[in-house]
Design a protein around this motif. Structure first.
Motif, mmCIF file in Angstrom:
data_model
loop_
_atom_site.group_PDB
_atom_site.id
_atom_site.type_symbol
_atom_site.label_atom_id
_atom_site.label_comp_id
_atom_site.label_asym_id
_atom_site.label_seq_id
_atom_site.Cartn_x
_atom_site.Cartn_y
_atom_site.Cartn_z
ATOM 1 N N ALA A 2 -26.860 1.772 -11.358
ATOM 2 C CA ALA A 2 -27.053 2.550 -10.136
ATOM 3 C C ALA A 2 -26.909 4.035 -10.431
ATOM 4 O O ALA A 2 -26.182 4.446 -11.339
ATOM 5 C CB ALA A 2 -26.036 2.120 -9.087
ATOM 6 N N THR A 3 -27.606 4.851 -9.663
ATOM 7 C CA THR A 3 -27.531 6.304 -9.805
ATOM 8 C C THR A 3 -27.200 6.925 -8.454
ATOM 9 O O THR A 3 -27.473 6.352 -7.400
ATOM 10 C CB THR A 3 -28.859 6.885 -10.316
ATOM 11 N N THR A 60 -21.889 2.638 -11.905
ATOM 12 C CA THR A 60 -22.815 3.462 -12.696
ATOM 13 C C THR A 60 -22.880 3.081 -14.170
ATOM 14 O O THR A 60 -23.652 3.687 -14.925
ATOM 15 C CB THR A 60 -22.422 4.954 -12.595
ATOM 16 N N PHE A 108 -26.195 5.270 -3.316
ATOM 17 C CA PHE A 108 -26.547 4.565 -4.539
ATOM 18 C C PHE A 108 -27.816 3.735 -4.344
ATOM 19 O O PHE A 108 -28.070 3.242 -3.244
ATOM 20 C CB PHE A 108 -25.438 3.602 -4.972
ATOM 21 N N ASN A 109 -28.577 3.545 -5.432
ATOM 22 C CA ASN A 109 -29.628 2.535 -5.398
ATOM 23 C C ASN A 109 -29.044 1.191 -5.828
ATOM 24 O O ASN A 109 -27.871 1.104 -6.183
ATOM 25 C CB ASN A 109 -30.826 2.931 -6.266
ATOM 26 N N GLN A 137 -30.156 -3.108 -13.206
ATOM 27 C CA GLN A 137 -30.220 -1.689 -13.517
ATOM 28 C C GLN A 137 -28.869 -1.030 -13.241
ATOM 29 O O GLN A 137 -28.033 -1.588 -12.531
ATOM 30 C CB GLN A 137 -31.300 -0.991 -12.677
ATOM 31 N N TYR A 154 -29.897 1.815 -1.221
ATOM 32 C CA TYR A 154 -30.313 0.422 -1.048
ATOM 33 C C TYR A 154 -30.083 -0.097 0.367
ATOM 34 O O TYR A 154 -30.551 -1.179 0.712
ATOM 35 C CB TYR A 154 -29.604 -0.479 -2.065
ATOM 36 N N PRO A 195 -30.568 8.459 -5.416
ATOM 37 C CA PRO A 195 -31.858 8.216 -6.072
ATOM 38 C C PRO A 195 -33.018 8.774 -5.240
ATOM 39 O O PRO A 195 -32.918 8.911 -4.013
ATOM 40 C CB PRO A 195 -31.925 6.689 -6.161
ATOM 41 N N GLU A 196 -34.118 9.068 -5.904
ATOM 42 C CA GLU A 196 -35.268 9.666 -5.224
ATOM 43 C C GLU A 196 -35.804 8.783 -4.100
ATOM 44 O O GLU A 196 -36.217 9.275 -3.055
ATOM 45 C CB GLU A 196 -36.385 9.935 -6.231
ATOM 46 N N SER A 253 -28.052 -2.343 -7.758
ATOM 47 C CA SER A 253 -27.540 -2.599 -9.106
ATOM 48 C C SER A 253 -28.149 -3.836 -9.751
ATOM 49 O O SER A 253 -27.693 -4.252 -10.812
ATOM 50 C CB SER A 253 -26.015 -2.748 -9.053
#
Length: 216
Positions: free
Chosen positions: A130-131, A31, A122-123, A128, A139, A134-135, A125
């Motif tokens: 990762a969060t 993150t 997580f989305n 970017q 991944y 994510p909406e 990386s």
């Protein structure tokens, strides 16, 4: 103090501590850093280097999507077996062996968590941070996540001499693999079992002989 150390050496305590530290470091890396980002910790000898691998420990891989799924399922079965053996060991089992088994089990569980859940929660990386959740979704799908690695020790590098077999004239770097807390726990556990195998796996006859020699 003795009571505190005794609690720390219990299998469940070891497993809990390794998992908490392992996952805390991985989530912090995931993150706060982009994939491929790094920074030095100790000169050119020790880096925090964010990388992910879809396979086994120390960045080794295992063939394709089906290979990844097979590896994840194998890990779960193996961990179940290790857990069963560890928690059914007799009370006479050396404490050191239980500690090693706990380290191996905790490390295996730590990497399974990445493989099973990180792709979902997580989305990606790439370029970017990762969060969580994510909406657009994670991944990857369940059991297809990638293991987060971060510790890199490029202690020294050079070129093999021409007379050296197999790798003559090739460049080398030691230590090339990037690893995590879970990998380290597995390696330490296996290494200590190898080093102290004679002490951990004494036969009853050997123990009787030792007691007899001590009494004499």
């Amino acid at each position: 103090m003795k009571k505190f150390l005794n609690i720390l050496s219990k299998p469940l305590t070891i497993i809990f501590l390794v998992l908490v530290i392992d996952q805390a470091v991985k989530i912090w890396i995931k993150t706060t850093m982009y994939l491929g980002q790094e920074f030095p910790v100790l000169g050119n000898w020790f880096y925090i280097h964010f990388t992910e691998n879809p396979g086994m420990a120390f960045g080794m891989e295992f063939g394709g999507e089906w290979g990844k799924l097979a590896l994840s399922l194998f890990r779960i079965v193996a961990v179940s077996g290790i857990a069963y053996v560890l928690f059914t060991l007799p009370k006479t089992t050396p404490k050191g062996l239980k500690i090693c088994g706990s380290l191996i089990l905790a490390g295996a569980i730590g990497n399974i968590i990445d493989s099973a859940f990180y792709g979902v929660i997580f989305n990606d990386s790439f370029n970017q941070l990762a969060t969580f959740f994510p909406e657009g979704g994670g991944y990857e799908t369940f059991l297809h996540g990638r293991v987060v690695d971060m510790f890199w020790f490029p202690l020294f590098e050079g070129t093999f001499p021409e007379w050296f077999p197999l790798w003559a004239g090739e460049d080398y770097l030691f230590f090339r693999p990037v690893f995590n807390i879970a990998d380290a726990a597995i390696s330490v556990g296996i290494g200590l079992i190898f080093i102290f195998q004679k002490r951990f796996f004494k036969t009853p006859a050997v123990e009787v002989n030792e007691e007899a020699s001590q009494s004499e």
